[in-house]
Design an enzyme around this catalytic site. Sequence first.
Site, PDB file in Angstrom:
ATOM      1  N   THR A   1       0.835  -1.207   0.000  1.00  0.00           N
ATOM      2  CA  THR A   1       0.000   0.000   0.000  1.00  0.00           C
ATOM      3  C   THR A   1       0.867   1.254   0.000  1.00  0.00           C
ATOM      4  O   THR A   1       0.656   2.187  -0.786  1.00  0.00           O
ATOM      5  CB  THR A   1      -0.955   0.003   1.206  1.00  0.00           C
ATOM      6  OG1 THR A   1      -1.890  -1.066   1.063  1.00  0.00           O
ATOM      7  CG2 THR A   1      -1.717   1.316   1.297  1.00  0.00           C
TER       8      THR A   1
ATOM      9  N   ASN B   1      -5.857  -9.595  -7.645  1.00  0.00           N
ATOM     10  CA  ASN B   1      -5.961 -10.215  -6.328  1.00  0.00           C
ATOM     11  C   ASN B   1      -7.288 -10.927  -6.105  1.00  0.00           C
ATOM     12  O   ASN B   1      -7.388 -11.804  -5.252  1.00  0.00           O
ATOM     13  CB  ASN B   1      -5.766  -9.165  -5.226  1.00  0.00           C
ATOM     14  CG  ASN B   1      -6.747  -8.016  -5.337  1.00  0.00           C
ATOM     15  OD1 ASN B   1      -6.769  -7.293  -6.324  1.00  0.00           O
ATOM     16  ND2 ASN B   1      -7.579  -7.841  -4.316  1.00  0.00           N
TER      17      ASN B   1
ATOM     18  N   GLN C   1       0.445 -10.049  -5.760  1.00  0.00           N
ATOM     19  CA  GLN C   1       0.014 -11.449  -5.845  1.00  0.00           C
ATOM     20  C   GLN C   1       0.960 -12.300  -6.684  1.00  0.00           C
ATOM     21  O   GLN C   1       0.780 -13.515  -6.766  1.00  0.00           O
ATOM     22  CB  GLN C   1      -1.409 -11.529  -6.413  1.00  0.00           C
ATOM     23  CG  GLN C   1      -2.472 -10.894  -5.543  1.00  0.00           C
ATOM     24  CD  GLN C   1      -2.622 -11.572  -4.186  1.00  0.00           C
ATOM     25  OE1 GLN C   1      -2.242 -12.720  -3.990  1.00  0.00           O
ATOM     26  NE2 GLN C   1      -3.186 -10.839  -3.228  1.00  0.00           N
TER      27      GLN C   1
ATOM     28  N   SER D   1       4.335  -7.186  -1.011  1.00  0.00           N
ATOM     29  CA  SER D   1       4.177  -7.284   0.446  1.00  0.00           C
ATOM     30  C   SER D   1       4.623  -8.658   0.924  1.00  0.00           C
ATOM     31  O   SER D   1       4.263  -9.672   0.312  1.00  0.00           O
ATOM     32  CB  SER D   1       2.712  -7.072   0.862  1.00  0.00           C
ATOM     33  OG  SER D   1       2.389  -5.707   0.954  1.00  0.00           O
TER      34      SER D   1
ATOM     35  N   HIS E   1       3.685 -10.394   3.529  1.00  0.00           N
ATOM     36  CA  HIS E   1       2.693 -11.300   4.110  1.00  0.00           C
ATOM     37  C   HIS E   1       1.879 -12.051   3.071  1.00  0.00           C
ATOM     38  O   HIS E   1       1.083 -12.928   3.423  1.00  0.00           O
ATOM     39  CB  HIS E   1       1.770 -10.543   5.076  1.00  0.00           C
ATOM     40  CG  HIS E   1       0.763  -9.657   4.437  1.00  0.00           C
ATOM     41  ND1 HIS E   1      -0.558 -10.004   4.319  1.00  0.00           N
ATOM     42  CD2 HIS E   1       0.873  -8.427   3.876  1.00  0.00           C
ATOM     43  CE1 HIS E   1      -1.229  -9.019   3.731  1.00  0.00           C
ATOM     44  NE2 HIS E   1      -0.377  -8.056   3.452  1.00  0.00           N
TER      45      HIS E   1
ATOM     46  N   THR F   1      13.455   4.812  10.037  1.00  0.00           N
ATOM     47  CA  THR F   1      14.279   3.707  10.502  1.00  0.00           C
ATOM     48  C   THR F   1      13.721   2.377  10.014  1.00  0.00           C
ATOM     49  O   THR F   1      12.531   2.090  10.155  1.00  0.00           O
ATOM     50  CB  THR F   1      14.341   3.683  12.046  1.00  0.00           C
ATOM     51  OG1 THR F   1      14.865   4.938  12.503  1.00  0.00           O
ATOM     52  CG2 THR F   1      15.218   2.550  12.547  1.00  0.00           C
TER      53      THR F   1
ATOM     54  N   CYS G   1      -9.453  -5.827   2.124  1.00  0.00           N
ATOM     55  CA  CYS G   1      -9.559  -4.415   2.498  1.00  0.00           C
ATOM     56  C   CYS G   1     -10.976  -3.880   2.339  1.00  0.00           C
ATOM     57  O   CYS G   1     -11.321  -2.835   2.868  1.00  0.00           O
ATOM     58  CB  CYS G   1      -8.611  -3.583   1.647  1.00  0.00           C
ATOM     59  SG  CYS G   1      -6.924  -4.199   1.614  1.00  0.00           S
TER      60      CYS G   1
END
Length: 388
Positions: free
Chosen positions: A73, A154, A182, A202, A204, A240, A329
């Site tokens: 995102t 997705n 994906q 991403s 995850h 960071t 989402c």
Amino acid sequence: MAMHAYLDNNATTQPAPEVVEAVAQALREDWANPSSIHRFGQQARRQIDLAREKMGQLLNCSPSELVFTSGATESNNTVLRGMLAARAPRRTILTTRLEHSAVREPAARLSEEGYNVIYLPVDIDGLVEWDPFAAAMEEHADDIAFVAVHWINNETGAIQPIERIGTLCRERRVPLFSDATQAVGKIHCDLKELPVDAVSFSAHKFHGPKGVGGLWLRSRTRMIPQMLGGPHERERRGGTENTPGIVGMGVAAELAHQFLQTDGPQQGEAQRDRLEQGILKAVPDAVVNSVNAPRLWNTSNIGFPPLESEALLILLSEKGVSAAAGAACSSGSLEPSPVLLAMGVPAPVAHGSVRLSLCRYTTDAEIDHALRVVPEVVEKLKTSMPVG
């Protein structure tokens, strides 16, 4: 213990055990700031560099081209704003209405701000229609900042002809950005050879931790940084670095790279096909969305007219099957998927569409359980609460 089939892997995947251990170890041992010059800080920096190399191996790209972010995102928003700023005074963007909301919504905001956002037509399977795309590239050639088309949808798993799209973009000297959330970790992604200029992902989605992801920028691709606050990530993204998350993503990338050297994707596709065919046999009026498109091996999006997907999902969950209707989402919305509607899927089918998505840990027992439960749930709902 009651049987449960987790078939919502496009929303998120279970972190691999090796990833969990690596994250825990980094939290215990590599908690120093990786920008610090002392020994403990440089120890954390070495772990980040190692993870960057592992991601580079998975994507076949230079590790220096990778920017670590909080996830796709952030990466998507960064690309849309950053590439647009770098390509000024060009103000036209070509994209589709099938993108993930992390691209769709920023594009809509840019349109409200006066940028020229052109939505490319797609066919019933969710693939970009070539002639209108080529015509738009020709008509707006002098003002296109970039093209944004996802690699794999997705919701349906449909795979765009990204190489062909990228080749035309190269001919027109227009950058191509592709949301590859994906794709990464699920199919071979050769970014060195593919004609794309920027890609988001991403962790995850491929058995890594949440809250970490990345952005790949080909070395010549210009982008104005949007996250300011330090020289981190070669001055491309301030803040960071999330050392434990990045370490976990590196381990997930290594495991995904190993998985893609096996026949795992083919085995997953066989599971997906068995699930799909079994459901269609038991529920003859069910409709597979994007059935004629090349699809990701793990994804099946099936419509059950005239039912409502929300009712299907609730009852499936009660009977031990986790599924989804569209993007996670957007869960909670009673409206049908805007992606399916944009594809031209009839409203009754879109209203009753459910996504079943597998992963490399999905078992045959889970498929068997879903094959028992899904037809049972559909029959129960058709009997008790039909929708006219």
